[in-house]
Design an enzyme around this catalytic site. Structure first.
Site, PDB file in Angstrom:
ATOM      1  N   LYS A 223       0.806  -1.229   0.000  1.00 33.13           N
ATOM      2  CA  LYS A 223       0.000   0.000   0.000  1.00 33.13           C
ATOM      3  C   LYS A 223       0.837   1.276   0.000  1.00 33.13           C
ATOM      4  O   LYS A 223       2.030   1.248   0.275  1.00 33.13           O
ATOM      5  CB  LYS A 223      -1.009  -0.050   1.157  1.00 33.13           C
ATOM      6  CG  LYS A 223      -2.161  -0.995   0.793  1.00 33.13           C
ATOM      7  CD  LYS A 223      -3.310  -0.975   1.749  1.00 33.13           C
ATOM      8  CE  LYS A 223      -4.413  -1.871   1.162  1.00 33.13           C
ATOM      9  NZ  LYS A 223      -5.445  -2.210   2.125  1.00 33.13           N
ATOM     10  N   ARG A 263      -3.312 -10.104   4.845  1.00 31.09           N
ATOM     11  CA  ARG A 263      -3.722 -10.270   3.437  1.00 31.09           C
ATOM     12  C   ARG A 263      -2.622  -9.712   2.544  1.00 31.09           C
ATOM     13  O   ARG A 263      -2.316  -8.524   2.621  1.00 31.09           O
ATOM     14  CB  ARG A 263      -5.036  -9.504   3.239  1.00 31.09           C
ATOM     15  CG  ARG A 263      -5.597  -9.517   1.824  1.00 31.09           C
ATOM     16  CD  ARG A 263      -6.837  -8.618   1.771  1.00 31.09           C
ATOM     17  NE  ARG A 263      -7.400  -8.577   0.440  1.00 31.09           N
ATOM     18  CZ  ARG A 263      -6.945  -7.815  -0.551  1.00 31.09           C
ATOM     19  NH1 ARG A 263      -5.913  -7.010  -0.362  1.00 31.09           N
ATOM     20  NH2 ARG A 263      -7.524  -7.844  -1.736  1.00 31.09           N
TER      21      ARG A 263
HETATM   22  N1  PMM Z   1      -7.571  -3.715   0.613  1.00 25.68           N
HETATM   23  C1  PMM Z   1      -7.755  -3.870  -0.706  1.00 25.68           C
HETATM   24  C2  PMM Z   1      -8.692  -4.812  -1.181  1.00 25.68           C
HETATM   25  N2  PMM Z   1      -9.378  -5.592  -0.322  1.00 25.68           N
HETATM   26  N3  PMM Z   1      -9.856  -6.250   1.885  1.00 25.68           N
HETATM   27  C3  PMM Z   1      -9.678  -6.094   3.199  1.00 25.68           C
HETATM   28  N4  PMM Z   1     -10.355  -6.865   4.075  1.00 25.68           N
HETATM   29  N5  PMM Z   1      -8.831  -5.160   3.703  1.00 25.68           N
HETATM   30  C4  PMM Z   1      -8.108  -4.334   2.890  1.00 25.68           C
HETATM   31  O1  PMM Z   1      -7.378  -3.465   3.413  1.00 25.68           O
HETATM   32  C5  PMM Z   1      -8.269  -4.473   1.489  1.00 25.68           C
HETATM   33  C6  PMM Z   1      -9.183  -5.454   1.017  1.00 25.68           C
HETATM   34  C7  PMM Z   1      -6.955  -3.011  -1.633  1.00 25.68           C
HETATM   35  O2  PMM Z   1      -6.712  -3.504  -2.868  1.00 25.68           O
HETATM   36  P1  PMM Z   1      -5.615  -4.638  -3.235  1.00 25.68           P
HETATM   37  O3  PMM Z   1      -6.365  -5.907  -3.441  1.00 25.68           O
HETATM   38  O4  PMM Z   1      -4.998  -4.201  -4.504  1.00 25.68           O
HETATM   39  O5  PMM Z   1      -4.671  -4.749  -2.093  1.00 25.68           O
END
Ligand code: PMM
Length: 284
Positions: A223, A263
Protein backbone atom coordinates in the site's frame (compact mmCIF):
# COMPACT_ATOMS: atom_id res chain seq x y z
CA UNK A 1 -3.16 -11.33 22.36
CA UNK A 2 -5.64 -14.15 22.06
CA UNK A 3 -8.56 -11.83 21.38
CA UNK A 4 -7.10 -10.38 18.18
CA UNK A 5 -6.52 -13.91 16.92
CA UNK A 6 -9.49 -15.83 18.27
CA UNK A 7 -11.57 -18.33 16.45
CA UNK A 8 -13.83 -17.56 13.50
CA UNK A 9 -16.82 -19.88 13.40
CA UNK A 10 -17.01 -21.70 10.08
CA UNK A 11 -13.30 -21.43 9.24
CA UNK A 12 -10.37 -23.73 9.95
CA UNK A 13 -8.24 -23.02 13.00
CA UNK A 14 -4.63 -21.93 12.52
CA UNK A 15 -2.31 -21.86 15.54
CA UNK A 16 -0.58 -18.77 14.16
CA UNK A 17 -1.45 -15.71 12.13
CA UNK A 18 -3.04 -16.98 8.91
CA UNK A 19 -1.88 -15.87 5.47
CA UNK A 20 -4.52 -14.69 3.01
CA UNK A 21 -3.18 -14.51 -0.55
CA UNK A 22 -4.77 -12.09 -3.01
CA UNK A 23 -5.96 -12.75 -6.55
CA UNK A 24 -7.30 -9.61 -8.18
CA UNK A 25 -9.17 -10.56 -11.34
CA UNK A 26 -9.06 -6.96 -12.54
CA UNK A 27 -7.39 -4.97 -15.29
CA UNK A 28 -6.62 -2.06 -12.96
CA UNK A 29 -5.80 -2.96 -9.33
CA UNK A 30 -3.02 -0.73 -8.13
CA UNK A 31 -0.44 -3.42 -7.51
CA UNK A 32 -1.28 -6.38 -9.72
CA UNK A 33 -3.97 -5.16 -12.12
CA UNK A 34 -4.10 -7.05 -15.39
CA UNK A 35 -1.79 -9.88 -14.37
CA UNK A 36 -4.45 -12.49 -13.57
CA UNK A 37 -7.28 -11.14 -15.68
CA UNK A 38 -8.39 -14.37 -17.33
CA UNK A 39 -9.93 -17.25 -15.41
CA UNK A 40 -7.21 -19.76 -16.10
CA UNK A 41 -4.38 -17.43 -15.11
CA UNK A 42 -6.27 -16.36 -12.00
CA UNK A 43 -6.94 -19.93 -10.86
CA UNK A 44 -3.33 -20.85 -11.48
CA UNK A 45 -2.22 -17.83 -9.49
CA UNK A 46 -4.46 -18.83 -6.57
CA UNK A 47 -3.12 -22.40 -6.62
CA UNK A 48 0.45 -21.05 -6.68
CA UNK A 49 -0.33 -18.85 -3.68
CA UNK A 50 -1.76 -21.84 -1.80
CA UNK A 51 1.32 -23.91 -2.70
CA UNK A 52 3.61 -21.19 -1.42
CA UNK A 53 1.87 -21.02 1.95
CA UNK A 54 -1.41 -19.13 1.67
CA UNK A 55 -3.97 -20.53 4.11
CA UNK A 56 -6.80 -18.75 2.29
CA UNK A 57 -7.07 -17.10 -1.11
CA UNK A 58 -9.09 -13.89 -1.50
CA UNK A 59 -10.62 -13.45 -4.96
CA UNK A 60 -11.81 -10.01 -6.06
CA UNK A 61 -13.10 -8.57 -9.33
CA UNK A 62 -13.32 -4.88 -8.52
CA UNK A 63 -10.38 -2.57 -7.96
CA UNK A 64 -10.63 -0.37 -4.87
CA UNK A 65 -7.54 1.72 -5.55
CA UNK A 66 -8.08 5.42 -4.78
CA UNK A 67 -9.99 7.08 -7.60
CA UNK A 68 -11.22 3.80 -9.12
CA UNK A 69 -14.73 3.79 -10.52
CA UNK A 70 -17.05 0.86 -10.03
CA UNK A 71 -17.28 -2.22 -12.22
CA UNK A 72 -20.78 -3.35 -13.19
CA UNK A 73 -22.38 -6.36 -11.59
CA UNK A 74 -22.41 -8.65 -14.63
CA UNK A 75 -18.74 -8.01 -15.26
CA UNK A 76 -17.84 -8.59 -11.61
CA UNK A 77 -19.71 -11.90 -11.63
CA UNK A 78 -18.01 -12.91 -14.86
CA UNK A 79 -14.59 -12.21 -13.38
CA UNK A 80 -15.04 -13.70 -9.94
CA UNK A 81 -17.32 -16.74 -9.96
CA UNK A 82 -15.34 -19.12 -12.21
CA UNK A 83 -12.16 -18.34 -10.27
CA UNK A 84 -13.84 -18.98 -6.91
CA UNK A 85 -15.23 -22.26 -8.26
CA UNK A 86 -11.93 -23.32 -9.80
CA UNK A 87 -10.04 -22.78 -6.57
CA UNK A 88 -12.69 -24.21 -4.24
CA UNK A 89 -12.88 -27.33 -6.41
CA UNK A 90 -9.16 -27.79 -5.84
CA UNK A 91 -9.65 -27.65 -2.06
CA UNK A 92 -8.45 -24.08 -1.52
CA UNK A 93 -10.10 -22.09 1.31
CA UNK A 94 -11.55 -19.21 -0.71
CA UNK A 95 -12.77 -15.82 0.36
CA UNK A 96 -14.56 -13.42 -1.95
CA UNK A 97 -13.66 -9.72 -1.93
CA UNK A 98 -16.83 -7.92 -2.99
CA UNK A 99 -19.17 -5.11 -2.01
CA UNK A 100 -22.10 -6.70 -3.88
CA UNK A 101 -24.56 -9.07 -2.22
CA UNK A 102 -25.29 -10.84 -5.51
CA UNK A 103 -21.60 -11.57 -6.03
CA UNK A 104 -21.21 -12.74 -2.42
CA UNK A 105 -24.22 -15.04 -2.73
CA UNK A 106 -23.09 -16.62 -5.99
CA UNK A 107 -19.50 -16.91 -4.75
CA UNK A 108 -20.65 -18.77 -1.63
CA UNK A 109 -22.70 -21.09 -3.84
CA UNK A 110 -19.52 -21.64 -5.89
CA UNK A 111 -17.53 -22.60 -2.79
CA UNK A 112 -16.33 -19.40 -1.06
CA UNK A 113 -16.36 -19.73 2.74
CA UNK A 114 -15.72 -16.11 3.75
CA UNK A 115 -17.14 -12.82 2.50
CA UNK A 116 -14.67 -9.93 2.57
CA UNK A 117 -16.61 -6.69 2.04
CA UNK A 118 -14.38 -3.62 2.21
CA UNK A 119 -17.48 -1.52 2.90
CA UNK A 120 -18.46 -3.64 5.91
CA UNK A 121 -21.94 -4.02 4.44
CA UNK A 122 -22.46 -0.30 3.75
CA UNK A 123 -22.24 -0.35 -0.05
CA UNK A 124 -25.11 -2.76 -0.66
CA UNK A 125 -28.08 -2.97 1.74
CA UNK A 126 -28.67 -6.57 0.65
CA UNK A 127 -25.22 -7.70 1.79
CA UNK A 128 -25.89 -8.21 5.51
CA UNK A 129 -29.10 -10.25 4.99
CA UNK A 130 -27.38 -12.39 2.34
CA UNK A 131 -24.37 -13.12 4.56
CA UNK A 132 -26.62 -13.77 7.57
CA UNK A 133 -28.69 -16.26 5.58
CA UNK A 134 -25.61 -17.97 4.13
CA UNK A 135 -24.13 -18.28 7.65
CA UNK A 136 -20.61 -17.56 6.43
CA UNK A 137 -17.93 -15.47 8.13
CA UNK A 138 -17.84 -11.77 7.24
CA UNK A 139 -14.99 -9.27 7.24
CA UNK A 140 -16.09 -5.89 8.55
CA UNK A 141 -13.55 -3.35 7.31
CA UNK A 142 -13.33 0.30 8.30
CA UNK A 143 -14.70 2.26 5.34
CA UNK A 144 -15.93 5.79 4.84
CA UNK A 145 -17.09 5.71 1.23
CA UNK A 146 -16.31 4.60 -2.31
CA UNK A 147 -12.80 4.78 -3.73
CA UNK A 148 -13.68 7.52 -6.19
CA UNK A 149 -13.48 10.21 -3.49
CA UNK A 150 -12.33 8.43 -0.34
CA UNK A 151 -9.15 10.48 0.02
CA UNK A 152 -11.25 13.54 0.89
CA UNK A 153 -12.61 11.59 3.89
CA UNK A 154 -9.17 10.99 5.42
CA UNK A 155 -9.81 13.51 8.18
CA UNK A 156 -9.34 12.41 11.78
CA UNK A 157 -8.73 13.89 15.20
CA UNK A 158 -7.63 10.60 16.73
CA UNK A 159 -7.49 8.03 13.93
CA UNK A 160 -7.18 4.97 16.18
CA UNK A 161 -10.10 5.91 18.43
CA UNK A 162 -12.30 6.87 15.47
CA UNK A 163 -11.57 3.69 13.53
CA UNK A 164 -12.33 1.60 16.62
CA UNK A 165 -15.60 3.40 17.33
CA UNK A 166 -16.73 3.36 13.67
CA UNK A 167 -15.90 -0.35 13.44
CA UNK A 168 -17.83 -1.01 16.64
CA UNK A 169 -20.87 0.74 15.17
CA UNK A 170 -20.61 -1.37 12.01
CA UNK A 171 -20.23 -4.56 14.03
CA UNK A 172 -23.35 -3.69 16.01
CA UNK A 173 -25.24 -3.00 12.78
CA UNK A 174 -24.28 -6.26 11.10
CA UNK A 175 -25.10 -8.24 14.24
CA UNK A 176 -28.46 -6.47 14.41
CA UNK A 177 -28.88 -7.52 10.77
CA UNK A 178 -28.54 -11.17 11.74
CA UNK A 179 -24.84 -12.00 11.27
CA UNK A 180 -23.50 -14.28 14.00
CA UNK A 181 -20.93 -12.29 16.05
CA UNK A 182 -18.75 -15.41 16.17
CA UNK A 183 -18.38 -15.15 12.39
CA UNK A 184 -17.11 -11.57 12.32
CA UNK A 185 -13.54 -10.54 11.48
CA UNK A 186 -12.55 -6.88 11.84
CA UNK A 187 -10.10 -4.94 9.68
CA UNK A 188 -8.80 -1.36 10.11
CA UNK A 189 -8.91 -0.78 6.33
CA UNK A 190 -5.38 0.49 5.78
CA UNK A 191 -5.31 2.99 2.91
CA UNK A 192 -9.09 3.44 2.78
CA UNK A 193 -9.83 7.08 3.52
CA UNK A 194 -6.45 7.21 5.26
CA UNK A 195 -3.17 9.02 4.72
CA UNK A 196 0.16 7.30 5.32
CA UNK A 197 0.42 8.65 8.88
CA UNK A 198 -3.02 7.29 9.70
CA UNK A 199 -2.03 3.83 8.44
CA UNK A 200 1.19 3.89 10.45
CA UNK A 201 -0.66 4.97 13.60
CA UNK A 202 -3.09 2.08 13.16
CA UNK A 203 -0.27 -0.43 12.72
CA UNK A 204 1.38 1.02 15.82
CA UNK A 205 -1.81 0.58 17.84
CA UNK A 206 -3.24 -2.73 16.67
CA UNK A 207 -3.74 -3.70 20.29
CA UNK A 208 -6.45 -1.07 20.60
CA UNK A 209 -8.54 -3.03 18.13
CA UNK A 210 -8.63 -5.79 20.74
CA UNK A 211 -11.39 -3.92 22.48
CA UNK A 212 -13.67 -4.98 19.61
CA UNK A 213 -13.29 -8.55 20.82
CA UNK A 214 -13.03 -10.11 17.38
CA UNK A 215 -10.18 -11.58 15.29
CA UNK A 216 -8.24 -9.01 13.29
CA UNK A 217 -7.27 -8.99 9.61
CA UNK A 218 -4.47 -6.63 8.54
CA UNK A 219 -4.05 -5.80 4.84
CA UNK A 220 -0.97 -3.64 4.35
CA UNK A 221 0.32 -5.32 1.22
CA UNK A 222 2.11 -2.91 -1.15
CA UNK A 223 0.00 0.00 0.00
CA UNK A 224 0.81 3.68 -0.43
CA UNK A 225 2.00 4.15 3.14
CA UNK A 226 4.73 1.59 2.47
CA UNK A 227 5.61 3.45 -0.71
CA UNK A 228 6.08 6.55 1.39
CA UNK A 229 8.17 4.77 4.01
CA UNK A 230 10.43 3.43 1.26
CA UNK A 231 10.51 6.61 -0.85
CA UNK A 232 13.75 7.85 -2.35
CA UNK A 233 15.24 11.17 -1.25
CA UNK A 234 13.28 13.02 -3.93
CA UNK A 235 10.09 11.56 -2.45
CA UNK A 236 9.35 9.13 -5.27
CA UNK A 237 7.95 5.83 -4.00
CA UNK A 238 9.09 2.47 -5.37
CA UNK A 239 6.57 0.71 -7.64
CA UNK A 240 4.01 -1.45 -5.85
CA UNK A 241 5.75 -4.67 -6.81
CA UNK A 242 8.91 -3.58 -5.03
CA UNK A 243 7.14 -3.29 -1.69
CA UNK A 244 6.95 -6.98 -0.78
CA UNK A 245 9.82 -7.01 1.71
CA UNK A 246 8.22 -4.05 3.47
CA UNK A 247 4.90 -5.90 3.38
CA UNK A 248 6.52 -8.92 5.06
CA UNK A 249 7.87 -6.60 7.76
CA UNK A 250 4.32 -5.45 8.52
CA UNK A 251 3.19 -9.09 8.48
CA UNK A 252 5.77 -9.90 11.17
CA UNK A 253 4.61 -6.94 13.26
CA UNK A 254 0.93 -7.83 12.85
CA UNK A 255 1.54 -11.50 13.63
CA UNK A 256 3.54 -10.56 16.71
CA UNK A 257 0.69 -8.32 17.83
CA UNK A 258 -1.64 -11.30 17.56
CA UNK A 259 -3.45 -10.57 14.27
CA UNK A 260 -5.69 -13.40 13.07
CA UNK A 261 -4.59 -13.00 9.44
CA UNK A 262 -2.63 -10.83 7.03
CA UNK A 263 -3.72 -10.27 3.44
CA UNK A 264 -0.85 -10.15 0.93
CA UNK A 265 -0.11 -10.28 -2.80
CA UNK A 266 3.18 -12.21 -2.49
CA UNK A 267 2.92 -15.02 -0.01
CA UNK A 268 6.33 -16.57 0.50
CA UNK A 269 8.03 -13.95 2.68
CA UNK A 270 4.89 -13.39 4.72
CA UNK A 271 4.44 -17.15 5.24
CA UNK A 272 7.96 -17.16 6.69
CA UNK A 273 7.29 -14.05 8.77
CA UNK A 274 4.20 -15.48 10.46
CA UNK A 275 6.06 -18.71 11.22
CA UNK A 276 8.93 -16.81 12.81
CA UNK A 277 6.44 -14.81 14.87
CA UNK A 278 4.81 -18.06 15.99
CA UNK A 279 8.15 -19.59 16.94
CA UNK A 280 9.11 -16.51 18.95
CA UNK A 281 5.77 -16.61 20.70
CA UNK A 282 6.31 -20.30 21.53
CA UNK A 283 9.73 -19.54 23.00
CA UNK A 284 8.42 -17.09 25.56
N1 PMM B 1 -7.57 -3.72 0.61
C1 PMM B 1 -7.76 -3.87 -0.71
C2 PMM B 1 -8.69 -4.81 -1.18
N2 PMM B 1 -9.38 -5.59 -0.32
N3 PMM B 1 -9.86 -6.25 1.88
C3 PMM B 1 -9.68 -6.09 3.20
N4 PMM B 1 -10.36 -6.86 4.08
N5 PMM B 1 -8.83 -5.16 3.70
C4 PMM B 1 -8.11 -4.33 2.89
O1 PMM B 1 -7.38 -3.46 3.41
C5 PMM B 1 -8.27 -4.47 1.49
C6 PMM B 1 -9.18 -5.45 1.02
C7 PMM B 1 -6.96 -3.01 -1.63
O2 PMM B 1 -6.71 -3.50 -2.87
P1 PMM B 1 -5.61 -4.64 -3.24
O3 PMM B 1 -6.37 -5.91 -3.44
O4 PMM B 1 -5.00 -4.20 -4.50
O5 PMM B 1 -4.67 -4.75 -2.09
Amino acid sequence: MSTLRGRVAGLPWWDRCAVMGVVNVTPDSFSDGGRWFDTEAAVKRGLDLADTGADLVDVGGESTRPGASRVDEAEELRRVIPVVRGLADEGVVVSVDTMRASVAERAVAAGAVLVNDVSGGLADPAMVPVVAAARVPFVVMHWRGFSQDMNSRAVYGDVVAEVVSELRARMDAVVAGGIDPERIVVDPGLGFAKEADHDLALVAHLQELRTLGRPLLVAASRKRFLGRVLAAEDGSPPPARERDAATAAVSAIAAREGAWAVRVHEVRATADAVRVARAVEGAQ
